[in-house]
Design an enzyme around this catalytic site. Structure first.
Site, PDB file in Angstrom:
ATOM      1  CE  LYS A 105     -32.813  59.967  84.484  1.00  0.00           C
ATOM      2  NZ  LYS A 105     -32.346  59.488  83.494  1.00  0.00           N
ATOM      3  CG  ASP A 201     -31.796  62.616  81.350  1.00  0.00           C
ATOM      4  OD1 ASP A 201     -32.175  62.216  82.402  1.00  0.00           O
ATOM      5  OD2 ASP A 201     -30.500  62.171  80.727  1.00  0.00           O
ATOM      6  CE  LYS A 205     -28.854  60.903  83.050  1.00  0.00           C
ATOM      7  NZ  LYS A 205     -29.034  60.379  81.672  1.00  0.00           N
TER       8      LYS A 205
END
Ligand code: NDP
Ligand code: HSE
Length: 435
Positions: A105, A201, A205
């Site tokens: 990602k 993170d 996404k």
């Protein structure tokens, strides 16, 4: 009969799950694809490292480029992570006509446009289900299940490590760092866990989901990011007293003039379904024009769940190779040339209710000064609680506000900063009662 050959780069937490799955699912995979699908080579950084899964040592290499240039390999699975050399390897694989499945990602959020463009012009397939929310089939949901609808909002918990930490802080009151160590040993955390706890993170996404759902490129720098590192057990217990729970929320939403793309801790009602999603589980709410509200819940991190998402993509591509049609799927649902650019709204232009925790000296007139600074900017206080009292010691004062513009609140807090009223940085948590 042809065998579809897979080369994998990375044999860590996720790679081990993929090896385990391929070792145990050979027959089922053959039945589903109609051809044998074989993991023929794996690249690692250090060949000498002990592995948790059995794989022929002669098929392990330290030269990842030998995988992406191997004429025998049909599909490259990239589970090494990071921007480089992952990007160079993926682009090389595509230039060699190989299909790619990735869990990365970070790479897709930062440099997805280059990858998608290479995939389209190289006429190969790109699978990235594992890059967003582990086992939850959110990419497939956006790319196919809801392709006939208009998605208005995607909101949820998309980082397993962060949710695991907040859940255990809430249920056990244990300190942050001790729980983070457990998340790392369980294989949930990124190689740099700051990505998990700083919200980065989740933001990766959000950027991927927003681009896919709203048919636009998303500049990662425009995603608002705030992590969970400043949340204390006191904030968690205050939230409980208000009937709320703290979760790290990721939101991608259509709004007037553009989209919202943001990640931050939020206090949500204990009765909201997201409040009962605990541990490394993720949950995503998708609101569509016709399909209305849909919810996906599942394990958001870890070896097995992520390997399942990878294997799903591998089988999907293998079926296209076996039956025809491989290389015809636009990775972002619509061809890149048909997408329009959408503006991401600044957080300062949004309105929330807030929880504010001040560390102040315990003397007369302080509360009046706090209320005054907020009042000057038109911010109305909903409740005020002072906690603990020891002579000559600072005290915590918690305020909640009615709806206020983020820009106004920040101006008020800026005025209070560096005065003798605020003895520590103010903790600000957005309250989303209608999350
Ligand atoms: P790990 O750190 O556990 O594994 C990384 C692997 O990549 C290791 O096997 C390492 O080799 C190998 N590697 C690193 N650099 C190179 C290189 N230059 N050449 C060849 N191999 C290399 O990471 P994870 O398995 O946790 O994560 C992998 C990817 O999956 C990341 O993109 C991550 O964001 C993503 N992801 C992870 C999830 C999780 O729950 N862990 C969930 C969803 C996505 P060696 O073993 O020799 O050190
Ligand atoms: N570190 C990530 C998480 C892995 O904890 O959610 C899954 O993407």
């Amino acid at each position: 009969m042809k065998t579809i050959k897979i080369g994998m780069i990375g044999f860590g937490a996720v790679g081990s799950g993929v090896v385990n799955l391929f070792n145990n699912m050979t027959r089922e995979i053959f039945e589903r694809v109609g051809l044998s699908v074989e993991l023929v080579k794996i690249a690692v950084r250090n060949k000498g490292k002990k592995r948790s899964q059995v794989f022929d040592k002669n098929k392990i290499t330290e030269d990842a480029f030998s995988i992406v240039t191997d004429p025998e390999i049909d599909i490259v699975v990239e589970v090494m992570g990071g921007e480089e050399p992952a990007m160079a390897l993926i682009l090389k694989a595509i230039s060699q006509g190989k299909h790619v499945v990735t869990a990365n990602k970070h790479l897709l959020a930062m440099r997805g446009e280059e990858v998608y463009s290479a995939v389209e012009s190289g006429e190969v397939e790109l699978g990235f289900e594992a890059a967003v929310a582990g086992a939850i089939p959110i990419v497939r949901a956006i790319r196919s299940a809801f392709a006939g609808d208009r998605i208005d909002m995607i909101q949820g918990i998309v980082n397993g490590t962060g949710n695991y930490i907040l859940s255990r802080m809430t249920s056990e009151g244990k300190p942050f760092n001790e729980i983070l160590k457990d998340a790392q040993s369980l294989g949930y955390a990124e190689s740099d866990p700051a990505f998990d706890i700083e919200g980065i993170d989740s933001a990766h996404k959000v950027a991927i989901m927003a681009a896919l759902a709203f048919g636009t490129s998303v500049n990662f720098g425009s995603v608002f990011i705030e992590g969970i590192t400043s949340i204390t057990p006191d904030d968690i217990s205050m939230a409980r007293e208000f009937g709320l729970k703290i979760k790290l929320l990721a939101t991608a939403k259509r709004c007037e003039g553009g989209i919202e793309a943001r990640v931050h801790p939020a206090m949500i009602p204990q009765s909201h379904f997201l409040a009962s999603v605990n541990g490394a589980y993720n949950a995503i709410e998708i609101i569509c024009d016709n399909a209305a509200k849909n919810v996906l819940i599942g394990p958001g991190a870890g070896s097995g769940p992520t390997a399942s998402a990878i294997a799903g993509d591998v089988i999907d591509i293998a079926c296209k190779i076996a039956r025809g049609g491989a290389g015809k799927t636009p990775p972002m649902l619509i061809p890149l040339e048909l997408r329009s650019e959408t503006k991401v709204k600044a957080i300062s232009d949004m309105v929330f209710e807030y929880y504010l925790r001040f560390t102040v000296p315990d003397r007369p007139g302080i509360l009046a000064k706090l209320a005054g600074a907020l009042g000057e900017k038109g911010i109305s206080i909903a409740s005020m609680i002072q906690r603990g009292r020891q002579e000559n010691e600072p005290v915590s004062v918690v305020l909640t506000t009615h709806s206020a513009a983020e820009a106004d609140l920040d101006m008020a807090l800026e005025q209070l900063k560096d005065t003798d009223i605020c003895l520590a940085p103010v903790t600000k948590i957005r309250i989303q009662k209608d999350a």
